[in-house]
Design a protein around this motif. Structure first.
Motif, PDB file in Angstrom:
ATOM      1  N   PRO A   8      -6.117 -10.435   0.129  1.00 16.87           N
ATOM      2  CA  PRO A   8      -4.956 -10.224   0.996  1.00 16.87           C
ATOM      3  C   PRO A   8      -5.139 -10.912   2.349  1.00 16.87           C
ATOM      4  O   PRO A   8      -6.261 -11.037   2.860  1.00 16.87           O
ATOM      5  CB  PRO A   8      -4.915  -8.694   1.173  1.00 16.87           C
ATOM      6  CG  PRO A   8      -5.763  -8.131   0.090  1.00 16.87           C
ATOM      7  CD  PRO A   8      -6.775  -9.170  -0.239  1.00 16.87           C
ATOM      8  N   ARG A  10      -5.144 -11.008   6.176  1.00 11.40           N
ATOM      9  CA  ARG A  10      -5.361 -10.000   7.230  1.00 11.40           C
ATOM     10  C   ARG A  10      -4.413 -10.311   8.393  1.00 11.40           C
ATOM     11  O   ARG A  10      -4.674 -11.196   9.200  1.00 11.40           O
ATOM     12  CB  ARG A  10      -6.822 -10.018   7.685  1.00 11.40           C
ATOM     13  CG  ARG A  10      -7.819  -9.688   6.574  1.00 11.40           C
ATOM     14  CD  ARG A  10      -9.244 -10.014   6.980  1.00 11.40           C
ATOM     15  NE  ARG A  10      -9.418 -11.452   7.221  1.00 11.40           N
ATOM     16  CZ  ARG A  10     -10.543 -12.012   7.668  1.00 11.40           C
ATOM     17  NH1 ARG A  10     -11.604 -11.255   7.925  1.00 11.40           N
ATOM     18  NH2 ARG A  10     -10.615 -13.318   7.850  1.00 11.40           N
ATOM     19  N   LYS A  35       5.749  -3.072   8.315  1.00 14.63           N
ATOM     20  CA  LYS A  35       5.175  -2.669   7.023  1.00 14.63           C
ATOM     21  C   LYS A  35       6.303  -2.364   6.029  1.00 14.63           C
ATOM     22  O   LYS A  35       6.263  -2.795   4.872  1.00 14.63           O
ATOM     23  CB  LYS A  35       4.274  -1.445   7.207  1.00 14.63           C
ATOM     24  CG  LYS A  35       3.638  -0.937   5.920  1.00 14.63           C
ATOM     25  CD  LYS A  35       2.613   0.152   6.233  1.00 14.63           C
ATOM     26  CE  LYS A  35       1.870   0.580   4.980  1.00 14.63           C
ATOM     27  NZ  LYS A  35       2.524   1.699   4.281  1.00 14.63           N
ATOM     28  N   GLU A  39       7.013  -4.346   2.607  1.00 14.89           N
ATOM     29  CA  GLU A  39       7.040  -3.600   1.337  1.00 14.89           C
ATOM     30  C   GLU A  39       8.297  -3.950   0.543  1.00 14.89           C
ATOM     31  O   GLU A  39       8.231  -4.155  -0.679  1.00 14.89           O
ATOM     32  CB  GLU A  39       7.005  -2.097   1.617  1.00 14.89           C
ATOM     33  CG  GLU A  39       5.628  -1.586   2.003  1.00 14.89           C
ATOM     34  CD  GLU A  39       5.637  -0.128   2.426  1.00 14.89           C
ATOM     35  OE1 GLU A  39       4.548   0.485   2.406  1.00 14.89           O
ATOM     36  OE2 GLU A  39       6.704   0.404   2.797  1.00 14.89           O
ATOM     37  N   SER A  52      -0.300  -4.194  -0.691  1.00 13.39           N
ATOM     38  CA  SER A  52      -1.749  -4.279  -0.462  1.00 13.39           C
ATOM     39  C   SER A  52      -2.397  -5.464  -1.167  1.00 13.39           C
ATOM     40  O   SER A  52      -3.487  -5.892  -0.801  1.00 13.39           O
ATOM     41  CB  SER A  52      -2.431  -2.983  -0.916  1.00 13.39           C
ATOM     42  OG  SER A  52      -2.179  -2.754  -2.289  1.00 13.39           O
ATOM     43  N   SER A  53      -1.706  -6.030  -2.176  1.00 14.07           N
ATOM     44  CA  SER A  53      -2.277  -7.185  -2.876  1.00 14.07           C
ATOM     45  C   SER A  53      -2.055  -8.477  -2.100  1.00 14.07           C
ATOM     46  O   SER A  53      -2.742  -9.472  -2.351  1.00 14.07           O
ATOM     47  CB  SER A  53      -1.686  -7.308  -4.281  1.00 14.07           C
ATOM     48  OG  SER A  53      -0.325  -7.671  -4.219  1.00 14.07           O
ATOM     49  N   GLU A  56      -3.100  -7.274   4.366  1.00 13.61           N
ATOM     50  CA  GLU A  56      -3.869  -6.168   4.950  1.00 13.61           C
ATOM     51  C   GLU A  56      -3.426  -6.077   6.416  1.00 13.61           C
ATOM     52  O   GLU A  56      -3.769  -6.925   7.233  1.00 13.61           O
ATOM     53  CB  GLU A  56      -5.371  -6.470   4.859  1.00 13.61           C
ATOM     54  CG  GLU A  56      -6.273  -5.397   5.416  1.00 13.61           C
ATOM     55  CD  GLU A  56      -7.722  -5.832   5.359  1.00 13.61           C
ATOM     56  OE1 GLU A  56      -8.368  -5.876   6.441  1.00 13.61           O
ATOM     57  OE2 GLU A  56      -8.205  -6.139   4.257  1.00 13.61           O
TER      58      GLU A  56
END
Length: 255
Positions: A8, A10, A35, A39, A52-53, A56
């Protein structure tokens, strides 16, 4: 042969402001707002993937805590959020943010995403003139004219996203590719491959957030009745925030 694992990205969200009360109650901070946007972008991919894949995320309050900046060696990218402040002011935290952005850009490894105020901070860091626009406020869901590169990068023929600004970047820095323009603001989005992507608008905003900002600024005496009513007429229009976020994901992972 199996596919190659790519860890991922960062991504450090540099929070340059606090959301309005409704958004703060729902998302906590602008890190939470972004976030939620990412998503939704991940869920819209074919096939959908968990956030999350790909990312991060970490959040950093760069207004109130000058020690919160992440070490560039520990991240892959930064996202500078919008703010009620002016990117051309010389407050200590704004100067620090400009210098940190320059450090990331000059290092050549940490990629930079800029949103509204963040778009203007990137412009300032790259030597462009930033100031208050003679055209006044640009508010609510606004149609953008995309360049050929903008159409390709955003995956759209035309684009509409929320706006909330009267400051602007007045030119493109050397090497930047123009992506979009509006009648009120010619420098709407820019791109430098594997280095920078910015938008003057707010892909992370939704009707609820913008409605609350408009009401607060109207009753705080910042917006005239005409400007307020014009923004409210378009606040529920369809917008392409998720498509812009997908473009950010592609930019963050391009090689």
């Amino acid at each position: 042969m199996g596919s190659v694992y790519i860890p991922p990205v960062r991504l450090a969200v540099l929070e340059a402001d606090t959301p309005v009360p409704g958004a703060k109650a729902k998302f906590g901070s602008y890190g939470g707002v972004f976030k939620h946007l990412f998503e939704r972008a991940c869920a819209s991919l074919s096939p959908p993937v968990p956030l999350s894949s790909l990312l991060e995320l970490s959040s950093h309050d760069v207004v109130n805590d000058l020690s919160s900046y992440p070490d560039p060696a520990t991240i892959d990218a930064i996202l500078i959020t919008g703010a009620k402040y002016s990117a051309y002011d010389n407050d200590e935290w704004i100067l620090r943010l400009v210098e940190y952005t320059k450090k990331c850009l000059d290092g050549g490894r940490v990629r930079v995403v800029g949103i509204c105020f963040g778009h203007q901070i990137v412009g300032r860091a790259l030597g462009c003139h930033v100031g208050q626009s003679r055209n006044g406020w640009e508010l609510s869901v606004t149609e953008h004219k995309l360049t050929d590169e903008g159409k390709k990068l955003f995956g759209l023929e035309k684009m509409a996203i929320h706006q909330m600004h009267r400051d602007a970047v007045f030119s493109y820095p050397p090497g930047a590719v123009p992506l979009a323009r509006t009648e009120a603001c010619p420098v709407q989005a820019m791109y430098i491959p594997r280095k920078v992507i910015t938008v003057q608008g707010h892909p992370e905003f939704n009707e609820e957030i913008v409605r609350e900002i408009l009401e607060m600024r109207r009753y705080g005496g910042i917006l005239s009745v005409d400007v307020f009513e014009d923004g409210m007429r378009r606040v529920a229009n369809k917008h392409d925030g998720v498509a812009v976020a997908r473009a950010f994901l592609r930019f963050l992972r391009e090689y």
